[in-house]
Design a protein around this motif. Structure first.
Motif, mmCIF file in Angstrom:
data_model
loop_
_atom_site.group_PDB
_atom_site.id
_atom_site.type_symbol
_atom_site.label_atom_id
_atom_site.label_comp_id
_atom_site.label_asym_id
_atom_site.label_seq_id
_atom_site.Cartn_x
_atom_site.Cartn_y
_atom_site.Cartn_z
ATOM 1 N N GLY A 152 0.791 -1.228 0.000
ATOM 2 C CA GLY A 152 0.000 0.000 0.000
ATOM 3 C C GLY A 152 0.818 1.269 0.000
ATOM 4 N N LEU A 153 2.160 1.149 0.006
ATOM 5 C CA LEU A 153 2.994 2.345 0.006
ATOM 6 C C LEU A 153 2.903 3.047 -1.344
ATOM 7 N N ALA A 154 2.776 4.349 -1.331
ATOM 8 C CA ALA A 154 2.674 5.155 -2.549
ATOM 9 C C ALA A 154 3.347 6.494 -2.307
ATOM 10 N N ARG A 155 3.768 7.099 -3.402
ATOM 11 C CA ARG A 155 4.435 8.408 -3.324
ATOM 12 C C ARG A 155 3.578 9.446 -4.025
ATOM 13 N N GLY A 156 3.121 10.417 -3.272
ATOM 14 C CA GLY A 156 2.340 11.500 -3.839
ATOM 15 C C GLY A 156 3.231 12.639 -4.292
ATOM 16 N N ARG A 157 2.974 13.163 -5.487
ATOM 17 C CA ARG A 157 3.775 14.247 -6.045
ATOM 18 C C ARG A 157 2.907 15.476 -6.277
ATOM 19 N N ALA A 158 3.552 16.620 -6.229
ATOM 20 C CA ALA A 158 2.833 17.879 -6.457
ATOM 21 C C ALA A 158 2.361 17.937 -7.915
ATOM 22 N N GLY A 159 1.124 18.387 -8.117
ATOM 23 C CA GLY A 159 0.568 18.458 -9.460
ATOM 24 C C GLY A 159 -0.037 17.167 -9.944
ATOM 25 N N ARG A 160 -0.024 16.129 -9.121
ATOM 26 C CA ARG A 160 -0.618 14.840 -9.463
ATOM 27 C C ARG A 160 -1.639 14.468 -8.396
ATOM 28 N N ARG A 196 -2.193 19.881 -12.857
ATOM 29 C CA ARG A 196 -1.440 21.110 -13.081
ATOM 30 C C ARG A 196 -2.111 21.978 -14.140
ATOM 31 N N LEU A 197 -1.688 23.243 -14.170
ATOM 32 C CA LEU A 197 -2.149 24.142 -15.227
ATOM 33 C C LEU A 197 -1.507 23.695 -16.534
ATOM 34 N N ARG A 198 -2.330 23.466 -17.540
ATOM 35 C CA ARG A 198 -1.841 22.868 -18.770
ATOM 36 C C ARG A 198 -2.105 23.785 -19.962
ATOM 37 N N HIS A 199 -1.184 23.735 -20.910
ATOM 38 C CA HIS A 199 -1.300 24.485 -22.162
ATOM 39 C C HIS A 199 -1.327 23.476 -23.298
ATOM 40 N N TRP A 200 -2.294 23.625 -24.157
ATOM 41 C CA TRP A 200 -2.437 22.709 -25.289
ATOM 42 C C TRP A 200 -2.553 23.524 -26.567
ATOM 43 N N LEU A 218 -11.514 28.676 -43.103
ATOM 44 C CA LEU A 218 -10.201 28.994 -42.542
ATOM 45 C C LEU A 218 -9.640 27.768 -41.853
ATOM 46 N N ARG A 219 -8.357 27.840 -41.536
ATOM 47 C CA ARG A 219 -7.682 26.871 -40.691
ATOM 48 C C ARG A 219 -7.076 27.642 -39.530
ATOM 49 N N ALA A 220 -7.466 27.282 -38.310
ATOM 50 C CA ALA A 220 -7.049 28.025 -37.122
ATOM 51 C C ALA A 220 -6.319 27.094 -36.159
ATOM 52 N N VAL A 221 -5.240 27.602 -35.598
ATOM 53 C CA VAL A 221 -4.495 26.921 -34.532
ATOM 54 C C VAL A 221 -4.740 27.705 -33.256
ATOM 55 N N VAL A 222 -5.243 27.054 -32.219
ATOM 56 C CA VAL A 222 -5.620 27.725 -30.982
ATOM 57 C C VAL A 222 -4.758 27.206 -29.844
ATOM 58 N N LEU A 223 -4.592 28.055 -28.832
ATOM 59 C CA LEU A 223 -3.885 27.715 -27.608
ATOM 60 C C LEU A 223 -4.900 27.695 -26.481
ATOM 61 N N VAL A 224 -5.011 26.574 -25.800
ATOM 62 C CA VAL A 224 -5.993 26.380 -24.734
ATOM 63 C C VAL A 224 -5.257 26.276 -23.399
ATOM 64 N N GLU A 270 -11.667 23.220 -15.818
ATOM 65 C CA GLU A 270 -11.703 24.675 -15.775
ATOM 66 C C GLU A 270 -10.868 25.226 -16.925
ATOM 67 N N VAL A 271 -11.510 26.015 -17.785
ATOM 68 C CA VAL A 271 -10.858 26.593 -18.963
ATOM 69 C C VAL A 271 -10.641 28.073 -18.707
ATOM 70 N N PHE A 272 -9.393 28.521 -18.855
ATOM 71 C CA PHE A 272 -9.054 29.915 -18.598
ATOM 72 C C PHE A 272 -9.010 30.752 -19.875
ATOM 73 N N ALA A 273 -8.513 30.200 -20.955
ATOM 74 C CA ALA A 273 -8.401 30.977 -22.201
ATOM 75 C C ALA A 273 -8.345 30.028 -23.381
ATOM 76 N N VAL A 274 -8.993 30.454 -24.463
ATOM 77 C CA VAL A 274 -8.913 29.771 -25.767
ATOM 78 C C VAL A 274 -8.653 30.868 -26.790
ATOM 79 N N ARG A 275 -7.408 30.994 -27.198
ATOM 80 C CA ARG A 275 -7.048 32.102 -28.087
ATOM 81 C C ARG A 275 -6.453 31.568 -29.397
#
Length: 360
Positions: free
Chosen positions: A145-153, A187-191, A206-212, A277-282
């Protein structure tokens, strides 16, 4: 019957249009309906069915994905890692003690541990096997049952298909080994997307590339409420691009902020019920679709060629006019209208031919 009037009209009787579908009914006449108050939009005596107005809020309401309301993130019950280490060591010590009790412990190990040598060993009997099982189970539960918890996970725990809680703690922990663990990135993620289909205000493809920019807010809903929350975000962005008009290349950037706000609002509304939670789609890059880009390129080349031809023609006409005017003012030639036309024609041909030879 009065002359001049149709014989099918009965005097002192009022006529009303009858709906066609009532003329071909086979069943018995229904019971007379109770009088109802007149509703908005109904037309009495026309045979049309009344129409009812839906409330504005109901008409403009868009379908929102729903998730089990009882599915919400809650902390899971875990123990510090020291408890698991202690339980595992106790299980190992129990196995050693059982082996010494049964007399199967090697002499070297017995001497190293400082245990007295046992002359009459009891051997491996039911009691010894039961002690082995208990000590082994304790050791397996302790170390397993031993496990290691990490920040952001985070871990989403489940038991027999039921949600048992989420672990967001860090460090060495002990989690029930019978629970199924599912790791989730919080964690806060950028896609950055691949080129997706979009359209400008005129409907041109059009063809659009967005950052989420997004993150998982509720791990239970993101892991259990949808099959793949990352793929769900991508599909929400693709659907929003088809509903929002994006700024076309080369246009003034007055609507860039409006399109970004609309995209963010739509994606956040679709992804919110599943714990994302979505902060920005540009949009970061917008270009015409290949089939549209080829047509626009041909149009621009044609416009540029037309402007160049118009400029060249204007230059030639100015040169011819200046030449004829100078010759006439200085008295070098005395031309009538016919001769003037011939001279203008010859000069125009000569200037155009010379300009064509100078151009590459």
């Amino acid at each position: 019957m009065v002359a001049g009037r149709s014989g099918r009209v009965i005097r002192t009787e009022s006529t009303t249009e009858i709906p066609v579908h009532l003329l071909f009914r086979d069943g018995p006449d229904p019971a007379p309906a109770r009088p109802r108050p007149e509703v908005a939009g109904s037309r009495r005596g026309t045979g049309e069915q009344p129409w009812f107005r839906r409330p504005a809020a109901e008409a403009s309401r868009s379908p929102v994905p729903r998730v089990d309301p009882h599915l919400a993130e809650r902390p899971a019950r875990v123990l510090p890692g020291g408890a698991g280490v202690l339980a595992g060591m106790c299980g190992a010590a129990g196995c050693v003690a059982t082996s010494w009790w049964a007399g199967v412990l090697p002499l070297a190990v017995t001497v190293a541990l400082g245990l007295p040598a046992q002359a009459g060993a009891a051997g491996l009997g039911p009691a010894q096997w039961a002690a082995y099982a208990a000590a082994g189970a304790l050791g397996l539960f302790g170390f397993g049952g031993l496990a290691r918890g990490r920040a952001g996970r985070a871990w989403v725990l489940g038991l027999f298909g039921r949600y048992r809680g989420t672990v967001r703690r860090t460090g060495l922990l002990w989690v029930n080994p019978l629970l199924l663990r599912r790791r989730v990135d919080v964690r806060l993620r950028h896609w950055r997307s691949e080129p997706m289909q979009a359209a400008d205000r005129g409907g041109v493809a059009l063809r659009a590339v967005v950052l989420v920019v997004w993150r998982v807010r509720d791990t239970a809903r993101a892991a259990l409420g949808v099959e793949d929350h990352e793929r769900y975000v991508r599909e929400c962005v693709e659907a929003a691009l088809l509903r929002v008009r994006v700024e076309a290349p080369g246009e003034p950037s007055g609507t860039a902020g409006t399109a970004q706000d609309a995209l963010t609002r739509l994606v956040a509304a679709d992804a919110g019920p599943v714990g994302i939670e979505v902060f920005a789609v540009r949009p970061v890059r917008v270009e015409y679709a290949p089939e549209v880009a080829a047509a626009i390129h041909r149009r621009l080349i044609a416009e540029l060629d037309a402007r160049q031809r118009a400029s060249a023609l204007t230059s030639v006409v100015d040169s011819v006019e200046d030449t004829v005017t100078r010759l006439t003012l200085r008295g070098l030639v005395d031309l009538d209208d016919y001769e003037r036309k011939v001279l203008v024609k010859d000069l125009t041909v000569a200037f155009c031919a010379g300009r064509g030879e100078r151009e590459p």
